[in-house]
Design a protein around this motif. Structure first.
Motif: not given
Length: 508
Positions: A155-157, A365-370, A449-455, A459-462
């Motif tokens: 999502s980084t421009p 919730e809006k961005h999809g984080l559990d 550090m770098f992170v990835a989300s299974a959702d 992941h796209r909205n982080r």
């Protein structure tokens, strides 16, 4: 890998939440936030530790700087004044007198927020004092992010044409710069996860999940780029994600932590007072934790992370790829009060804590984080897992990491762990424990550090989530004195030497 072993355990939670019976609760339960001393972290408390006291004896090097606010801004006190002030604070004295430059002064550090004053007894003129941690590293220059901090999330421009050209030029220059024989050797060995003829068969669990495969491919690229100077580790977590995200946003607002790349596992510096490096953690494990919950012990969890040493790990007891896909389950436990207590610990004004917690959960919730364990909604995919790729400068590995067996005992056969990680041996089998000291984790020239989300949605909205969270916290902590109070408390009673009260949003 919130700890690695997905076994049932029972921990309490921080502050007001009593321990509850749990079913299917694993190591990602935020047990590391249990208990804790809620007293204000002042310089007197921060300096009253054995490992710092030696610095205030005559001719011993000082580990802090004391500054006085003059008309031209903050200036260092003389070494003799610093030593006299720190000596009294190390004894637990908060109001005392010193003699300096032919004058007698009353020094007062009794305020709960930790700031001090120095008053000339003859004239009554009072000036503010503050204490800074001298630190071992200065923050990495902002432009270094273009050279080595890695590619930004999806999502980084993209940078503008001129900015992109400058970044490419800097990267070309960095790539052509001469490297030491040690770095050249590590580069010749290649990515850590592929050394020693490691098999990639654990990746089979990624088949059919294009998002997960893409995340692992990005991690592989990071390893290939950074393997010369950095050792790599993998930390899996799930419902702790919101806490990690709040840490990262606070770190961005107050300390210029680059939260666009990763979360921040720990942020409260005073938790590390008794455990400043990995040797202390190993000692405490053997003396305090080995017969009492081991690495599940809340005091261990406050400072330690459980990690694997390969993206293609097979064990013991954990496969990184499988853990990322399957995630963790956690039932019958609400972390709402954990979040509120964390915000209070980060010096958010108490009157604003409950409303801010509501807003953060809604934002998540809006961005999809559990946030199902915080009274909010689960993510739509049902995949609540997150994976942190953790790079530590090779020179710091033995200061922050030890080789571990399941549940945390030291694995002496792989110690010192740096020798194992600097070799061309396979790292597919073998756990480790990392001291997640914020002093190093917030410095990009020490830890990256770098992170990835299974959702895939979160992941796209982080980054958008982080941007919104940072804006919210920046408004709350906008007033310079509150910003300084918050940074002082979080950093353990004294500020890092490079800290500034300037609004840090532009550096995030």
């Amino acid at each position: 890998m919130g700890c690695l072993e997905s076994r049932a355990s029972s921990h309490g939670t921080h502050g007001r939440i009593p321990p509850k019976p749990t079913e299917g609760l694993d190591d990602d339960d935020l047990g590391w936030l249990t208990g804790g001393d809620k007293s204000p972290v002042t310089p007197a408390r921060a300096l009253a530790s054995t490992n710092r006291n030696s610095g205030y004896r005559e001719d011993a090097p000082l580990t802090v700087r004391v500054q006085i606010e003059l008309e031209g801004g903050w200036k260092d006190c003389s070494t003799d004044e610093m030593r006299a002030i720190c000596r009294q604070l190390a004894k637990g004295e908060v109001v005392f007198q010193i003699h300096a430059r032919g004058q007698n002064y009353q020094v007062d550090f009794s305020r709960a927020e930790g700031g001090g004053t120095q008053t000339n007894i003859s004239t009554g003129k009072a000036r503010r004092l503050r204490i800074l941690d001298a630190g071992e590293e200065e923050p990495v220059p902002e432009e270094d992010v273009a050279v080595g901090s890695g590619d930004a999330p999806e999502s980084t421009p993209a940078p503008g044409a001129d900015e992109g050209a400058d970044a490419l030029g800097m990267m070309d220059a960095a790539a052509s710069a001469p490297v030491s024989p040690e770095v050249a050797l590590q580069k010749s060995y290649g990515p850590q996860s592929k050394r020693g003829g490691a098999s990639m068969h654990p990746y089979k669990v990624l088949e059919g999940n294009e998002h997960a495969k893409k995340c692992f491919a990005k991690f592989e690229e990071n390893e290939a780029r950074l393997c010369g100077e950095w050792a790599v580790f993998y930390h899996s977590y799930s419902f702790a994600a919101l806490i990690y995200e709040v840490h990262a946003a606070v770190g961005s607002v107050l300390f210029r932590f680059r939260s666009q790349y990763a979360t921040l596992p720990r942020i409260l510096m005073h938790e590390f007072k008794e455990t400043p490096d990995i040797s202390y953690l190993m000692k405490r494990f053997n003396e305090e934790f080995a017969e009492n919950k081991r690495d599940h012990h809340p005091d261990f969890r406050r400072v330690g992370l459980s990690v694997m040493c390969s993206l293609a790990s097979t064990g013991p007891e954990a496969c990184v790829a499988m853990v990322f896909i399957a995630g963790y389950s956690c039932k019958d436990l609400s972390f709402r009060s954990v979040l509120e207590n964390l915000l209070e610990s980060c010096y958010v004004p108490r009157a604003k804590v409950r409303k801010l917690a509501d807003e953060i959960i809604a934002m998540s919730e809006k961005h999809g984080l559990d946030v199902s364990q915080f009274g909010g909604k689960a993510c739509q995919s049902g995949k609540a897992g997150h994976l942190m790729q953790l790079f530590i400068k090779r020179k710091l590995v033995d200061k922050l990491v030890y080789a571990a067996k399941p549940y945390g005992p030291v694995d002496e056969e792989r110690m010192p762990i740096s020798q194992w990680l600097d070799s061309n041996k396979s790292t597919q089998v073998g756990q480790a424990r990392v001291l997640a000291h914020p002093k190093y984790f917030m410095q990009a020239n020490c830890v990256r550090m770098f992170v990835a989300s299974a959702d895939p949605t979160f992941h796209r909205n982080r980054q958008a989530f982080q941007d919104e969270l940072i804006r919210k916290l920046s408004l709350i902590l906008a007033e310079p004195s509150l910003r300084e109070r918050a940074a002082t408390g979080i950093y353990g009673g004294m500020l890092p030497s490079w800290w500034t009260a300037e609004d840090q949003r532009k550096h995030a």
